[in-house]
Scaffold this motif. Structure first.
Motif, PDB file in Angstrom:
ATOM      1  N   UNK A 367       0.849  -1.183   0.000  1.00 63.08           N
ATOM      2  CA  UNK A 367       0.000   0.000   0.000  1.00 63.08           C
ATOM      3  C   UNK A 367       0.886   1.235   0.000  1.00 63.08           C
ATOM      4  N   UNK A 368       0.741   2.064  -1.031  1.00 62.51           N
ATOM      5  CA  UNK A 368       1.382   3.375  -1.074  1.00 62.51           C
ATOM      6  C   UNK A 368       0.340   4.389  -0.595  1.00 62.51           C
ATOM      7  N   UNK A 369       0.568   5.015   0.559  1.00 56.46           N
ATOM      8  CA  UNK A 369      -0.447   5.860   1.182  1.00 56.46           C
ATOM      9  C   UNK A 369       0.047   7.296   1.294  1.00 56.46           C
ATOM     10  N   UNK A 370      -0.806   8.238   0.902  1.00 60.30           N
ATOM     11  CA  UNK A 370      -0.446   9.649   0.822  1.00 60.30           C
ATOM     12  C   UNK A 370      -1.480  10.473   1.569  1.00 60.30           C
ATOM     13  N   UNK A 371      -1.031  11.296   2.513  1.00 58.38           N
ATOM     14  CA  UNK A 371      -1.920  12.263   3.153  1.00 58.38           C
ATOM     15  C   UNK A 371      -1.923  13.515   2.277  1.00 58.38           C
ATOM     16  N   UNK A 372      -2.945  13.638   1.453  1.00 54.44           N
ATOM     17  CA  UNK A 372      -3.081  14.768   0.545  1.00 54.44           C
ATOM     18  C   UNK A 372      -4.048  15.810   1.056  1.00 54.44           C
ATOM     19  N   UNK A 373      -4.278  15.846   2.384  1.00 56.00           N
ATOM     20  CA  UNK A 373      -5.213  16.795   2.962  1.00 56.00           C
ATOM     21  C   UNK A 373      -4.537  18.066   3.409  1.00 56.00           C
ATOM     22  N   UNK A 374      -5.310  18.910   4.077  1.00 56.69           N
ATOM     23  CA  UNK A 374      -4.867  20.258   4.404  1.00 56.69           C
ATOM     24  C   UNK A 374      -4.437  20.390   5.852  1.00 56.69           C
ATOM     25  N   UNK A 375      -5.265  19.909   6.808  1.00 51.63           N
ATOM     26  CA  UNK A 375      -4.938  20.271   8.186  1.00 51.63           C
ATOM     27  C   UNK A 375      -5.470  19.283   9.229  1.00 51.63           C
ATOM     28  N   UNK A 376      -5.681  18.050   8.904  1.00 55.85           N
ATOM     29  CA  UNK A 376      -6.119  17.114   9.929  1.00 55.85           C
ATOM     30  C   UNK A 376      -5.087  16.004  10.107  1.00 55.85           C
ATOM     31  N   UNK A 377      -5.177  15.320  11.226  1.00 57.66           N
ATOM     32  CA  UNK A 377      -4.363  14.138  11.500  1.00 57.66           C
ATOM     33  C   UNK A 377      -5.154  12.894  11.108  1.00 57.66           C
ATOM     34  N   UNK A 378      -4.480  11.942  10.471  1.00 57.80           N
ATOM     35  CA  UNK A 378      -5.077  10.641  10.157  1.00 57.80           C
ATOM     36  C   UNK A 378      -4.260   9.590  10.897  1.00 57.80           C
ATOM     37  N   UNK A 379      -4.934   8.701  11.609  1.00 54.76           N
ATOM     38  CA  UNK A 379      -4.253   7.629  12.343  1.00 54.76           C
ATOM     39  C   UNK A 379      -4.938   6.309  11.985  1.00 54.76           C
ATOM     40  N   UNK A 380      -4.306   5.537  11.120  1.00 58.64           N
ATOM     41  CA  UNK A 380      -4.945   4.361  10.538  1.00 58.64           C
ATOM     42  C   UNK A 380      -4.822   3.126  11.417  1.00 58.64           C
ATOM     43  N   UNK A 381      -5.934   2.415  11.531  1.00 62.38           N
ATOM     44  CA  UNK A 381      -5.973   1.064  12.089  1.00 62.38           C
ATOM     45  C   UNK A 381      -6.779   0.188  11.145  1.00 62.38           C
ATOM     46  N   UNK A 382      -6.485  -1.107  11.164  1.00 63.92           N
ATOM     47  CA  UNK A 382      -7.277  -2.107  10.439  1.00 63.92           C
ATOM     48  C   UNK A 382      -7.730  -3.169  11.423  1.00 63.92           C
ATOM     49  N   UNK A 383      -9.036  -3.405  11.469  1.00 64.82           N
ATOM     50  CA  UNK A 383      -9.593  -4.417  12.359  1.00 64.82           C
ATOM     51  C   UNK A 383     -10.632  -5.247  11.616  1.00 64.82           C
ATOM     52  N   UNK A 384     -10.657  -6.542  11.922  1.00 60.70           N
ATOM     53  CA  UNK A 384     -11.632  -7.435  11.307  1.00 60.70           C
ATOM     54  C   UNK A 384     -13.031  -7.067  11.773  1.00 60.70           C
TER      55      UNK A 384
END
Length: 716
Positions: A367-384
């Motif tokens: 996975x190539x992941x890009x934060x292309x946003x302006x001013x928020x934090x993203x904190x990724x989790x993956x759960x079944x």
């Protein structure tokens, strides 16, 4: 692909099927190494969607970089990637793209408004030019435009030239010519330019020059000469005109830019010919290392009443009636807490709460992941997600998303194994169950799904975030994992790591000559090290030739006003803040006096030396320490990592009730960087883009040195 909240099904030539609302979405694919890049648009019919052109892959003949001679000042590049190779005859020397910038009409899905409901929006955006030779194109004089609220992929190789022609067809904007007042007041919303974020290219002329203005009704061609030594990796591009950057990026004017490399690591010591990670992670016939590129965006459109006020419900969430048109025409949409309160959703490749590419149990995905946003934090989790029947997510509000995740997404967090930061391959793979993206960040992760079912992609934001809001949780999308012939595997993190390591070792033995493979395998067996793929040599203390300090601040001493500053001064386009010598090596000390800001500098990446928390503990090591702030897990493992954007943290928010002073909440970041190959003027800035537009930026010049390494100026 299962997608319970979609209304139409489309097929792709690879046999995969996709479902989504015809009104709200369109499906856009860009093939990369034979694997689809998912780019979901907003409103075109399926039969009108073109494929973004991809250049063929190149083959490299590697030779180690030349070490500088002793005695005289050397200005050659110090990259350790093998740099001498030739383009194959069938490979084009140039990658050409034409983009029109104009207002685009379309629909963006708004889950809060019910199943299949899309809000009508009119936003500034890119449309790709496609000529009559492509079967999907139609229109006057054999030319037409495609439309999407995420920009198309640019895909290139080291040694190629990328030419991007921008046609600014936005309406005239008087503020671009005679704005009056401060240059740090947002203005010139219809002017533009282009920044290739993270690329190591010339910052001057018609290359990565963000100090020019492409005004309405003007066309301009950018030309990026990708050096042969350029690291392969995940980068991105976006508009960057001071005064309108946040407004345009928030409208979707951002896209992925991938540099793909074929340089194999070379036998010998670590200084000779590190290779491209792409050569290890080649997609294979058995499904290993298939690739997806995910661009995260925050398109914060609003509908307004007759008085120009944003329409909201009683909770402050944005509202748009059936006959409204959502727009982004003012900076009153940006500011602490406004994104979370608005009820808008982070999109992935233009789709909000959609189905991501399917997986197969046990097969490794990149996975190539890009934060292309302006001013928020993203904190990724993956759960079944719990077994069906799960609750339908149609009509799920932003507030309801948190309850949905708590009730439905109950599996243990799945490791995301990070292998690259901001496009730069890391020295060692690092597994995390929560991956934090600040604006401008990129992470490459290797994913292994251990059992069949649907996995929730979650944004779990904790207390330390851009918007300084209370922790919250949002559902971003669903990944379905299909059962493999071998059945389910052990889902423990240790078992996933063993499986991933085995697949990487298998790939090394398959892809490299025996002598090289043995070196790569030996590294992998010692904690999944990737030392043969790090594109830069470590910067040693003995190399450092100078020191730089930088402090972010927001001056709130005037009631009702905020002045955004770097080193106590707002941006001044006529002032050169730093003049640095080509060939120099600086150690930078980065701090913030008021809240936190993502530091980004153009052209040359930097290496993290240490990160000190307010108790003066280095928190960039391999493990969390007792007493660390809960959100400091984002810094664990960053020692020695190369990046171009870094979250400069300060817990101080100016709230007198907290009883905290700036010094008590201040973190200190020590990084080092080399100034290689390129001279010219560029910028550094806070990547909260409305902060940059309002003055949190500096001009930087890399100049030729004299015989003692000091920068010189023109002799006239």
């Amino acid at each position: 692909m299962r997608n319970a909240w979609s209304a139409a099904t489309f097929s792709q030539g690879n046999g995969m099927r996709y479902q989504m609302s015809k009104r709200a979405f369109a499906l856009l694919f860009a093939t990369a190494q034979g694997v689809p890049l998912l780019g979901w648009g907003c409103c075109a019919a399926a039969e009108d969607l073109p494929t973004i052109p991809q250049p063929p892959l190149l083959k490299a003949t590697g030779a180690a970089s030349v070490k500088p001679k002793q005695g005289t000042l050397q200005l050659q590049n110090l990259m350790t990637l093998p740099g001498q190779f030739k383009l194959e005859p069938e490979t084009p020397q140039t990658v050409n793209m034409e983009l029109e910038i104009r207002y685009l009409d379309g629909f963006i899905n708004n889950p809060s408004e019910g199943k299949g409901k899309g809000d009508h929006v009119q936003l500034r955006g890119y449309r790709e030019w496609c000529d009559a030779s492509r079967q999907k194109c139609a229109g006057t004089d054999g030319k037409a435009w495609t439309q999407t609220f995420v920009a198309p992929l640019i895909d290139a190789k080291p040694g190629q030239t990328v030419r991007v022609t921008l046609h600014n067809n936005l309406p005239p904007d008087p503020s671009c010519v005679s704005q009056g007042g401060s240059a740090n007041t947002p203005h010139c919303f219809n002017g533009t330019n282009l920044h290739t974020h993270g690329l190591w290219v010339n910052p001057a002329g018609n290359s990565d020059n963000v100090l020019i203005s492409i005004l309405p009704q003007v066309a301009f061609q950018y030309e990026y000469n990708i050096p042969q030594e350029h690291p392969a990796g995940t980068y991105w591009y976006h508009t960057h005109l001071h005064g309108s950057t946040a407004l345009q990026v928030s409208s979707g004017m951002a896209g992925a830019l991938i540099i793909r490399g074929d340089r194999q690591p070379q036998a010998g010591d670590g200084e000779k010919g590190h290779g491209d990670l792409d050569t290890l992670l080649k997609p294979s016939d058995d499904g290993q290392f298939q690739e997806s590129t995910l661009v995260f965006q925050q398109i914060q459109y609003a509908c307004r009443d007759k008085d120009g006020q944003v329409k909201t419900d009683s909770d402050g969430r944005y509202l748009c009636a059936a006959d409204d048109v959502g727009k982004i025409e003012s900076y009153d949409l940006f500011g602490p807490g406004k994104w979370e309160k608005s009820g808008r959703y982070t999109s992935i490749n233009g789709v909000i709460m959609g189905a991501l590419p399917e997986a197969t149990v046990g097969r490794v995905q990149r996975w190539r992941m890009i934060h292309g946003g302006v001013r928020d934090t993203i904190a990724l989790e993956l759960r079944l997600r719990r077994p069906h029947p799960a609750r339908d997510i149609a009509g799920l509000t932003a507030e309801g998303s948190q309850d949905y995740v708590a009730q439905e997404c109950t599996g243990d967090p799945l490791p995301l194994t990070l292998v690259a930061a901001d496009g730069q391959t890391m020295g060692q793979a690092m597994a995390k169950t929560r991956v934090v993206f600040q604006p401008g960040y990129r992470w490459d992760a290797l994913m292994v799904f251990p059992q069949e079912g649907d996995y929730c992609l979650i944004n779990r934001v904790k207390s330390s975030n851009v918007d300084r809001v209370a922790p919250y949780t949002r559902l971003l999308g669903i990944v379905h994992a299909n059962q493999a012939a071998a059945g389910r595997m052990d889902a423990s993190p240790a078992a996933i790591e063993r499986h991933l390591k085995a697949q990487l070792i298998k790939a090394a033995r398959k892809n490299y000559p025996r002598e090289v493979a043995s070196l790569v395998v030996a590294d992998l067996e010692q904690g999944m090290k990737l030392t043969r793929f790090v594109p830069h040599a470590d910067i040693l203390p003995s190399e450092v030739t100078g020191q730089q300090t930088l402090t972010f601040n927001i001056d709130t001493s005037v009631k009702g006003e905020a002045f955004f500053q770097v080193d106590g001064k707002p941006y001044d386009g006529s002032r050169m803040d730093r003049v640095l010598p080509l060939g120099g090596v600086d150690e930078w000390t980065l701090t913030s006096d008021f809240v936190s800001h993502p530091f980004h500098i153009h052209v040359n990446p930097f290496q993290i030396v240490k990160i000190l928390d307010p108790q003066n503990r280095d928190i960039s090591g391999p493990k969390m320490q007792r007493g660390m702030d809960e959100d400091d897990d984002q810094y664990v493992g960053l020692k020695g990592v190369w990046k171009d954007t870094l979250w400069i943290k300060n817990l101080y928010s100016g709230d007198s009730k907290s009883g905290m002073t700036p010094q008590k909440g201040k973190y200190t970041f020590i990084v080092r960087t080399r100034y290689e190959r390129y001279i010219g003027d560029f910028v550094l800035h806070c990547h909260i883009l409305d902060h940059e537009d309002q003055g949190m930026m500096q001009n930087v010049r890399i100049a030729l040195p004299d015989s003692k390494g000091k920068p010189t100026s023109g002799h006239h």
